[in-house]
Structures are given as C-alpha cells and as structure tokens.
Design a protein around this motif. Sequence first.
Motif, short mmCIF file in Angstrom:
data_model
loop_
_atom_site.label_atom_id
_atom_site.label_comp_id
_atom_site.label_asym_id
_atom_site.label_seq_id
_atom_site.Cartn_x
_atom_site.Cartn_y
_atom_site.Cartn_z
N ALA A 115 30.94 9.00 21.47
CA ALA A 115 30.19 8.76 20.24
C ALA A 115 30.73 9.54 19.05
CB ALA A 115 28.71 9.11 20.46
N ALA A 116 31.71 10.43 19.30
CA ALA A 116 32.28 11.23 18.22
C ALA A 116 33.65 11.73 18.66
CB ALA A 116 31.37 12.42 17.89
N THR A 117 34.42 12.28 17.74
CA THR A 117 35.72 12.84 18.11
C THR A 117 35.52 14.14 18.87
OG1 THR A 117 36.01 14.22 16.13
CG2 THR A 117 36.66 11.89 15.97
N SER A 118 36.61 14.67 19.38
CA SER A 118 36.53 15.93 20.12
C SER A 118 36.08 17.09 19.23
CB SER A 118 37.90 16.26 20.73
OG SER A 118 38.90 16.32 19.73
N ARG A 119 36.19 16.91 17.91
CA ARG A 119 35.73 17.93 16.96
C ARG A 119 34.33 17.63 16.42
NH1 ARG A 119 41.16 19.07 13.24
NH2 ARG A 119 42.49 19.83 14.95
N GLY A 120 33.70 16.60 16.96
CA GLY A 120 32.36 16.25 16.52
C GLY A 120 32.30 15.41 15.26
N GLU A 121 33.44 14.86 14.86
CA GLU A 121 33.49 14.05 13.65
C GLU A 121 32.97 12.64 13.91
OE1 GLU A 121 37.61 16.14 12.01
OE2 GLU A 121 37.64 14.47 13.44
N VAL A 122 32.34 12.06 12.90
CA VAL A 122 31.83 10.69 13.00
C VAL A 122 32.99 9.72 13.12
CG1 VAL A 122 30.53 8.88 11.79
CG2 VAL A 122 29.76 11.27 11.69
N LEU A 123 32.85 8.72 13.98
CA LEU A 123 33.92 7.74 14.18
C LEU A 123 33.94 6.72 13.05
CD1 LEU A 123 33.55 7.01 18.01
CD2 LEU A 123 35.03 8.68 16.89
N GLU A 124 35.13 6.32 12.66
CA GLU A 124 35.31 5.26 11.68
C GLU A 124 35.66 3.97 12.42
OE1 GLU A 124 34.77 5.52 8.51
OE2 GLU A 124 34.41 7.69 8.50
N PRO A 125 34.93 2.88 12.18
CA PRO A 125 35.14 1.64 12.96
C PRO A 125 36.57 1.15 12.99
CG PRO A 125 33.16 1.47 11.62
CD PRO A 125 33.84 2.74 11.20
#
Length: 248
Positions: free
Chosen positions: A143-153
Amino acid sequence: MRVQGYVIHTRPFQDDKVLVDILTREAGLIRGVWRKKTKEARVSPGSFLLLEFELSGRSELKTIRSAEALGASIQLTGTALYSAFYVHELIERLLPVNLPFEPLFILYQWLISHLGGDVPIAPLLRRFELGLFEELGVQVNMAATSRGEVLEPNQLYQLHHKFGLRPYYGEQPKVKPIVFLDGAAAMAYASGSWNNKYVLTLAKELHRAWLDLALGEKPLKSRSLLPASPYDGERLWQVPIFKLSDKV
C-alpha cells in the motif's frame, strides 16, 4: 484436552497407528497419534469435516483418544480437491506446531466451504495465501513504498523481498526484483481486488515467489496436481511487469 479441528494430513506410524496433523481453533497445528485397532476407531478421521478431538499427553506429539464429527463432511472433487491438497501442504509445512492461529482457522473454514460451491477457485486460493502470509509475517506492504510514501498510479515500481516497493526510473537493477509494477496495480492488490483477472495474475506471481522463499528448496508436491499457467506477459530485464494503468 478437547479441541475442535480439521484433519490436514495423515501418514502411517507403526503397525496399528497413524500420525495425524490437525488444524485446531484453540492451539493451531497439532500433531497426534491415532490408534486404528480399537473398539472406538476402525478408520482414521477424515478430511474436510469439523471434528472434536480428545487429546492427551504433555509432549508436542499428542495421543488422540477420540474424534467426534460436529457436522457433515464437505465433498470436494477435481480441481477443488487438488486445491485443498495444496492448502493442506502449505499448512503442514509452514505453520509452527502448537501456536494458536485462530484467524487462519476461520479462513480455512471459509475456504473449504467455498471450494465445495460453484465459484472461481483462483480468488479463494489467493485470499487464503494472503491470510497465511499475514499470520506468518512474511508479506510485503503493497500500500506504500518501503519509505512509507504514497503510491502514484502511473509510477513504475520494483518490488523486492527485503526492500519492498521502490520507484523505478529505468536503470538496470542491481538486485533482481520479484516483479515490476505500477502504483495502480500495487494499490489494486493491496485493496484485495480479486475479481480483477490482472490482479489475480499479479498475486499468483507474488505469492509463488514468497512461498518459494518460505519453503526453501523442497518443492510442493501438490503443485503438480493443479493446472500450470506460467506468466506469459510483458517482461523487463526478464522480470514480469504489471501495469494496470494501461488496462483502464
């Protein structure tokens, strides 16, 4: 001790005994010895049937004193039966003994009840595998990157066993990822969109990689019973690539 559970696997043990693996609500996976030549028990307890077991013994290997059916057995045939064998092999090989996994027990009940119906099997297996990963703590956050960043579609990511999701910008990866996928595909997987065939294909690729890592070098015997459908879609650096944003 009395427990409720399902027989997962049986195998011969000495002349008049059978070793039985039982998935129980109260204590997870239990291994017990069942005597066949007694007045109460002429045959081993069957699969796909909720039973109440009376167990004794202080060691990990219990003695099964009795087994009483708590309902009707679920009749499985064909691919549904082979799928159940596959699930049983996963449970037997991956679950530690004598640790409660009640959510997985409930999920197993749900699975076999639906395998006995006229519904697609692949979404059932992917959902069970995901529940197994959650209980064992081996799944990757999708649900997010390994750094906790929001995913961009529309952003392409590379997924690694240890590192999770990382943005990919076209360079040759130093460590081969499990898959490449865009944010739309990752979010659809994370939301459990099992009615989407593209997400199911992604899930099959991911789950097989995670299972191979957890199982080690010994392959699953039951896989040979199920229809083989290797991934034949787009690849990047010989790695499967999934871009759901191109499908909508």
